[in-house]
Write a protein that holds these residues in place. Sequence first.
Motif, PDB file in Angstrom:
ATOM      1  N   HIS A  48       1.277   4.085   1.002  1.00 43.24           N
ATOM      2  CA  HIS A  48       0.836   5.092   1.951  1.00 43.24           C
ATOM      3  C   HIS A  48       1.411   4.736   3.306  1.00 43.24           C
ATOM      4  O   HIS A  48       1.999   3.664   3.497  1.00 43.24           O
ATOM      5  CB  HIS A  48      -0.696   5.120   2.023  1.00 43.24           C
ATOM      6  CG  HIS A  48      -1.259   6.509   2.097  1.00 43.24           C
ATOM      7  ND1 HIS A  48      -0.745   7.470   2.921  1.00 43.24           N
ATOM      8  CD2 HIS A  48      -2.316   7.088   1.449  1.00 43.24           C
ATOM      9  CE1 HIS A  48      -1.450   8.585   2.784  1.00 43.24           C
ATOM     10  NE2 HIS A  48      -2.408   8.377   1.880  1.00 43.24           N
ATOM     11  N   TYR A  88      -6.953  14.502  -1.758  1.00 38.74           N
ATOM     12  CA  TYR A  88      -7.644  13.257  -2.067  1.00 38.74           C
ATOM     13  C   TYR A  88      -8.336  13.261  -3.421  1.00 38.74           C
ATOM     14  O   TYR A  88      -8.439  12.219  -4.060  1.00 38.74           O
ATOM     15  CB  TYR A  88      -8.628  12.913  -0.944  1.00 38.74           C
ATOM     16  CG  TYR A  88      -7.902  12.340   0.243  1.00 38.74           C
ATOM     17  CD1 TYR A  88      -7.631  10.982   0.330  1.00 38.74           C
ATOM     18  CD2 TYR A  88      -7.432  13.164   1.256  1.00 38.74           C
ATOM     19  CE1 TYR A  88      -6.933  10.452   1.404  1.00 38.74           C
ATOM     20  CE2 TYR A  88      -6.738  12.645   2.329  1.00 38.74           C
ATOM     21  CZ  TYR A  88      -6.493  11.295   2.393  1.00 38.74           C
ATOM     22  OH  TYR A  88      -5.784  10.783   3.457  1.00 38.74           O
ATOM     23  N   GLN A 103      -6.703   3.777  -1.386  1.00 37.05           N
ATOM     24  CA  GLN A 103      -5.458   3.062  -1.647  1.00 37.05           C
ATOM     25  C   GLN A 103      -5.654   1.550  -1.563  1.00 37.05           C
ATOM     26  O   GLN A 103      -5.064   0.790  -2.349  1.00 37.05           O
ATOM     27  CB  GLN A 103      -4.380   3.503  -0.646  1.00 37.05           C
ATOM     28  CG  GLN A 103      -4.019   4.975  -0.730  1.00 37.05           C
ATOM     29  CD  GLN A 103      -3.429   5.350  -2.073  1.00 37.05           C
ATOM     30  OE1 GLN A 103      -2.784   4.516  -2.715  1.00 37.05           O
ATOM     31  NE2 GLN A 103      -3.644   6.573  -2.513  1.00 37.05           N
ATOM     32  N   SER A 113      -5.356  12.729  -5.815  1.00 39.22           N
ATOM     33  CA  SER A 113      -4.828  11.365  -5.776  1.00 39.22           C
ATOM     34  C   SER A 113      -5.808  10.369  -6.386  1.00 39.22           C
ATOM     35  O   SER A 113      -5.409   9.288  -6.816  1.00 39.22           O
ATOM     36  CB  SER A 113      -4.522  10.955  -4.334  1.00 39.22           C
ATOM     37  OG  SER A 113      -5.708  10.902  -3.563  1.00 39.22           O
ATOM     38  N   LEU A 116       1.877  12.027  -0.648  1.00 37.90           N
ATOM     39  CA  LEU A 116       1.849  11.367   0.647  1.00 37.90           C
ATOM     40  C   LEU A 116       2.309  12.308   1.755  1.00 37.90           C
ATOM     41  O   LEU A 116       1.718  12.363   2.832  1.00 37.90           O
ATOM     42  CB  LEU A 116       2.742  10.122   0.617  1.00 37.90           C
ATOM     43  CG  LEU A 116       2.291   8.981  -0.295  1.00 37.90           C
ATOM     44  CD1 LEU A 116       3.291   7.845  -0.231  1.00 37.90           C
ATOM     45  CD2 LEU A 116       0.909   8.502   0.090  1.00 37.90           C
ATOM     46  N   LYS A 127      -7.252   0.384  -4.755  1.00 33.10           N
ATOM     47  CA  LYS A 127      -6.330   0.407  -5.894  1.00 33.10           C
ATOM     48  C   LYS A 127      -5.462  -0.848  -5.980  1.00 33.10           C
ATOM     49  O   LYS A 127      -5.111  -1.281  -7.070  1.00 33.10           O
ATOM     50  CB  LYS A 127      -5.427   1.645  -5.807  1.00 33.10           C
ATOM     51  CG  LYS A 127      -6.097   2.944  -6.207  1.00 33.10           C
ATOM     52  CD  LYS A 127      -5.100   4.091  -6.144  1.00 33.10           C
ATOM     53  CE  LYS A 127      -5.742   5.410  -6.544  1.00 33.10           C
ATOM     54  NZ  LYS A 127      -4.773   6.545  -6.475  1.00 33.10           N
ATOM     55  N   CYS A 187      -3.645   2.726   6.172  1.00 32.74           N
ATOM     56  CA  CYS A 187      -4.617   2.076   5.299  1.00 32.74           C
ATOM     57  C   CYS A 187      -5.780   3.022   5.033  1.00 32.74           C
ATOM     58  O   CYS A 187      -6.605   3.274   5.925  1.00 32.74           O
ATOM     59  CB  CYS A 187      -5.125   0.779   5.946  1.00 32.74           C
ATOM     60  SG  CYS A 187      -3.883  -0.512   6.043  1.00 32.74           S
ATOM     61  N   GLU A 188      -5.822   3.539   3.831  1.00 36.31           N
ATOM     62  CA  GLU A 188      -6.890   4.464   3.419  1.00 36.31           C
ATOM     63  C   GLU A 188      -7.707   3.786   2.336  1.00 36.31           C
ATOM     64  O   GLU A 188      -7.180   3.047   1.503  1.00 36.31           O
ATOM     65  CB  GLU A 188      -6.261   5.763   2.919  1.00 36.31           C
ATOM     66  CG  GLU A 188      -7.248   6.891   2.743  1.00 36.31           C
ATOM     67  CD  GLU A 188      -7.641   7.036   1.285  1.00 36.31           C
ATOM     68  OE1 GLU A 188      -8.722   7.597   1.027  1.00 36.31           O
ATOM     69  OE2 GLU A 188      -6.883   6.583   0.421  1.00 36.31           O
ATOM     70  N   ILE A 214       0.874  -1.183   0.000  1.00 32.21           N
ATOM     71  CA  ILE A 214       0.000   0.000   0.000  1.00 32.21           C
ATOM     72  C   ILE A 214       0.904   1.223   0.000  1.00 32.21           C
ATOM     73  O   ILE A 214       1.648   1.442   0.959  1.00 32.21           O
ATOM     74  CB  ILE A 214      -0.929   0.006   1.220  1.00 32.21           C
ATOM     75  CG1 ILE A 214      -1.861  -1.213   1.183  1.00 32.21           C
ATOM     76  CG2 ILE A 214      -1.749   1.288   1.274  1.00 32.21           C
ATOM     77  CD1 ILE A 214      -2.777  -1.338   2.383  1.00 32.21           C
ATOM     78  N   HIS A 266      -1.804   8.654  -9.992  1.00 33.58           N
ATOM     79  CA  HIS A 266      -1.130   7.710  -9.100  1.00 33.58           C
ATOM     80  C   HIS A 266      -0.448   8.487  -7.979  1.00 33.58           C
ATOM     81  O   HIS A 266       0.093   9.572  -8.179  1.00 33.58           O
ATOM     82  CB  HIS A 266      -0.089   6.897  -9.869  1.00 33.58           C
ATOM     83  CG  HIS A 266      -0.703   5.982 -10.876  1.00 33.58           C
ATOM     84  ND1 HIS A 266      -1.411   4.852 -10.503  1.00 33.58           N
ATOM     85  CD2 HIS A 266      -0.727   6.024 -12.235  1.00 33.58           C
ATOM     86  CE1 HIS A 266      -1.849   4.225 -11.596  1.00 33.58           C
ATOM     87  NE2 HIS A 266      -1.438   4.919 -12.647  1.00 33.58           N
ATOM     88  N   SER A 267      -0.468   7.896  -6.781  1.00 38.93           N
ATOM     89  CA  SER A 267       0.111   8.553  -5.617  1.00 38.93           C
ATOM     90  C   SER A 267       1.602   8.775  -5.819  1.00 38.93           C
ATOM     91  O   SER A 267       2.307   7.936  -6.356  1.00 38.93           O
ATOM     92  CB  SER A 267      -0.118   7.699  -4.365  1.00 38.93           C
ATOM     93  OG  SER A 267      -1.494   7.562  -4.109  1.00 38.93           O
TER      94      SER A 267
END
Length: 313
Positions: free
Chosen positions: A176, A259, A183, A262, A272, A186, A179-180, A174, A266-267
């Motif tokens: 990040h 958000y 994400q 994102s 981040l 994805k 845990c969001e 993940i 892509h992050s």
Amino acid sequence: MEARNRTEVSEFLLLGLSDGPGLQLLLCGVFLSMYLVTILGNLLIILAISSDSHLHTPMYFFLSNLSFVDICFISTTIPKMLVNIQAESKNISYIGCLVQACFFTIFLGMDDFLLTVMAYDRYVAICQPLHYAFIMNPRFCGFLVLMSWFIILWVALLHILLIMRLTFCMGTEIPHFFCELAQIIKVACSDTLANKIFLYVATVLLGVFPLTGILFSYYRIISSLVRMASAKGKYKAFSTCGSHLTVVSLFYGTGLGVYLSSALTHSSQRSLIASVIMYTMVTPMLNPFIYSLRNKDVKGALRGLFGRAASCP
């Protein structure tokens, strides 16, 4: 990589913010300091409001709830990140990840709802002052908070139930530090169409609609102030909204910017860092300062609280 059933996935890997050990140590110190300041600041707001009978009003009732939610909000993500940095580990269990995503969604949504309710409170106080005590009675204020909890708990539960239907590959990463929901969706190895649809619908219902309510409340407030003859009255009325407007701007300016962008791209490492610094840490940390530095009632309550603490043997 071969997809495996979710029951075989016992943990995920959180990539965090940086792999450099030197930078990790620096981040740990900075974020721990910010976390402690956030906890202390919001606890002081809650204690000051609860200990001063003059602050037992709807506005400060909602503010104390906001401070409580901010404490829970930042405690959902930062302690786990600090533990991972100290342990030099990036692991989080499957159940732990779902629990973290659930609570993050709950407290994020409650922040949103409480800011909306506080805007409505200011609208009634300024635009309907003669009916304020009748409309914003304790029972109605409690009802608004309880309904907010009820709605967001069900939304978070539905999110988690939909995620539990997904399958993940072994060794899923993940990108990040926590845990969001977006994400997690994805990195799933199965079809996520239902999750994405519900995520977009929930974002509109719990994000766009409350923001619309806040903007409409302040439109009515400004319209009422324009018709007010006394300049002193205008300043006094609008000064009660200044802190709330600042917090709303900070909350939506950082949250929606990070958000929504994102969700379309892509992050990256930059997004981040912006997320952790501006959204999950800085906003909860600044809220008690924003509401206390320009508020004579809160400052007076804090002085009384410190005075009583100093006089205790």
